[in-house]
Design an enzyme around this catalytic site. Sequence first.
Site, PDB file in Angstrom:
ATOM      1  N   TYR A 145       0.824  -1.214   0.000  1.00  0.00           N
ATOM      2  CA  TYR A 145       0.000   0.000   0.000  1.00  0.00           C
ATOM      3  C   TYR A 145       0.860   1.266   0.000  1.00  0.00           C
ATOM      4  CZ  TYR A 145      -4.081  -2.860   1.225  1.00  0.00           C
ATOM      5  OH  TYR A 145      -5.087  -3.779   1.233  1.00  0.00           O
ATOM      6  N   LYS A 180       5.373 -14.288   4.057  1.00  0.00           N
ATOM      7  CA  LYS A 180       5.596 -15.161   2.892  1.00  0.00           C
ATOM      8  C   LYS A 180       7.092 -15.164   2.591  1.00  0.00           C
ATOM      9  CE  LYS A 180       3.932 -17.731  -0.500  1.00  0.00           C
ATOM     10  NZ  LYS A 180       3.227 -19.000  -0.290  1.00  0.00           N
ATOM     11  N   ASP A 201      -0.314 -18.490   3.505  1.00  0.00           N
ATOM     12  CA  ASP A 201      -1.341 -19.405   2.992  1.00  0.00           C
ATOM     13  C   ASP A 201      -1.744 -20.410   4.058  1.00  0.00           C
ATOM     14  OD1 ASP A 201       1.351 -19.727   2.368  1.00  0.00           O
ATOM     15  OD2 ASP A 201       1.034 -20.971   0.618  1.00  0.00           O
ATOM     16  N   ASP A 243      -4.678  -6.970   5.954  1.00  0.00           N
ATOM     17  CA  ASP A 243      -6.003  -6.545   5.483  1.00  0.00           C
ATOM     18  C   ASP A 243      -6.855  -7.779   5.143  1.00  0.00           C
ATOM     19  OD1 ASP A 243      -8.015  -4.887   4.662  1.00  0.00           O
ATOM     20  OD2 ASP A 243      -7.117  -4.358   2.744  1.00  0.00           O
TER      21      ASP A 243
END
Length: 340
Positions: free
Chosen positions: A125, A173, A206, A230
């Site tokens: 963002y 990740k 994930d 988010d």
Amino acid sequence: MAHHVTLLPGDGIGPEVTSATLRVLEATGVEFEWDTHKIIGTSAVEEERPELPDDVPASIRERGVALKGPITTPVGEGFTSVNVQLRQRLDLYANVRPCVSLPGIDSPFEDIDLIIFRENTEGLYAGIETYDARLEIADSTARVTRRGSERIVDFCFDYAQKNGRDTVTLAHKANILKESSGLFLKVGREIAERYPDVNFNDRIIDNMCMQLVMYPQQYDCIVSTNLFGDILSDLAAGLVGGLGVTAGANFGDDYAVFEAVHGSAPDIAGQGKANPTALIRSAVMMLDHLNETKAAQAVNTALRDVYAAGEVLTADVGGSSSTTEFAEHLAARVEEEMAA
Ligand code: NAD
């Protein structure tokens, strides 16, 4: 003494859930002086003003606290999200989104009590985007900094320690995004060493999603970068009854803006169907922030009672009452609680 607070009703369902929340705050007897700004986002652009008029951040800087409804962001075109701009301009780096079960909501889980801490000013963002029109290639850069990572992870651990929470889980990740997620995880591990009383673990994003859907009770405080945070917070909202019941708050070192997780819900705007619980629970976080502990507890108790009784609820949680009917019913219960 009245609390001086900036009020941004927002658009879409924003004005409806905001007036319902004001009704419930009024029932607590706590006094507020609101500095209200209705012209923001699309309505400001229609008046040929900037989507985030300067008097809005100026008002929050002066008062330190804001209560905010959702603001629509045009999808795939148009102005940059006002919500993101506000968080960046006021350096509101910690977005805190508690997901706590309410009785009487039909959900596979009944005893969820977890909090998502989302980094709020950088990551994907950060607004670093380019588009090569000739080759039709789009790039978005996920900027992760040591300072940005340190302060959100530290905020999360500090909250956990002060509020008697057991565990912080860092979602990342770093197996694929070895630089950006790698830095966030590395910093997370360093900060964890400063808090020996709080357990620490990490999950690849994930797997984190699967774990939350199957075993949400095993999680307590979850900290992540902007986009992952988010997405995780909407997922977690779905575990406790949806966006209509999930609160949020944005904190920096100097200012705090309290807003629900949900957006402007154009599909139900103006129909009296919106559930104001999410903004009311955000207002409870605001009352706590302002040290109005008795009022915060009264609203929480009244909410649990109203949900447990299940007679006056909005459609998203299985009822048939309007936004206003729900707010009036809850406000009456809050008044009783304050008088007790
Ligand atoms: P949304 O949260 O507005 O709506 C998603 C779904 O949840 C819709 O079906 C909606 O009806 C339902 N819902 C949301 N809040 C509800 C409530 N209080 N009561 C009952 N049902 C509710 O998400 P969206 O449709 O993806 O986004 C709409 C707009 O809101 C977009 O412009 C988006 O950018 C903006 N948005 C703003 C904020 C913010 O102001 N902080 C946050 C998220 C999205």
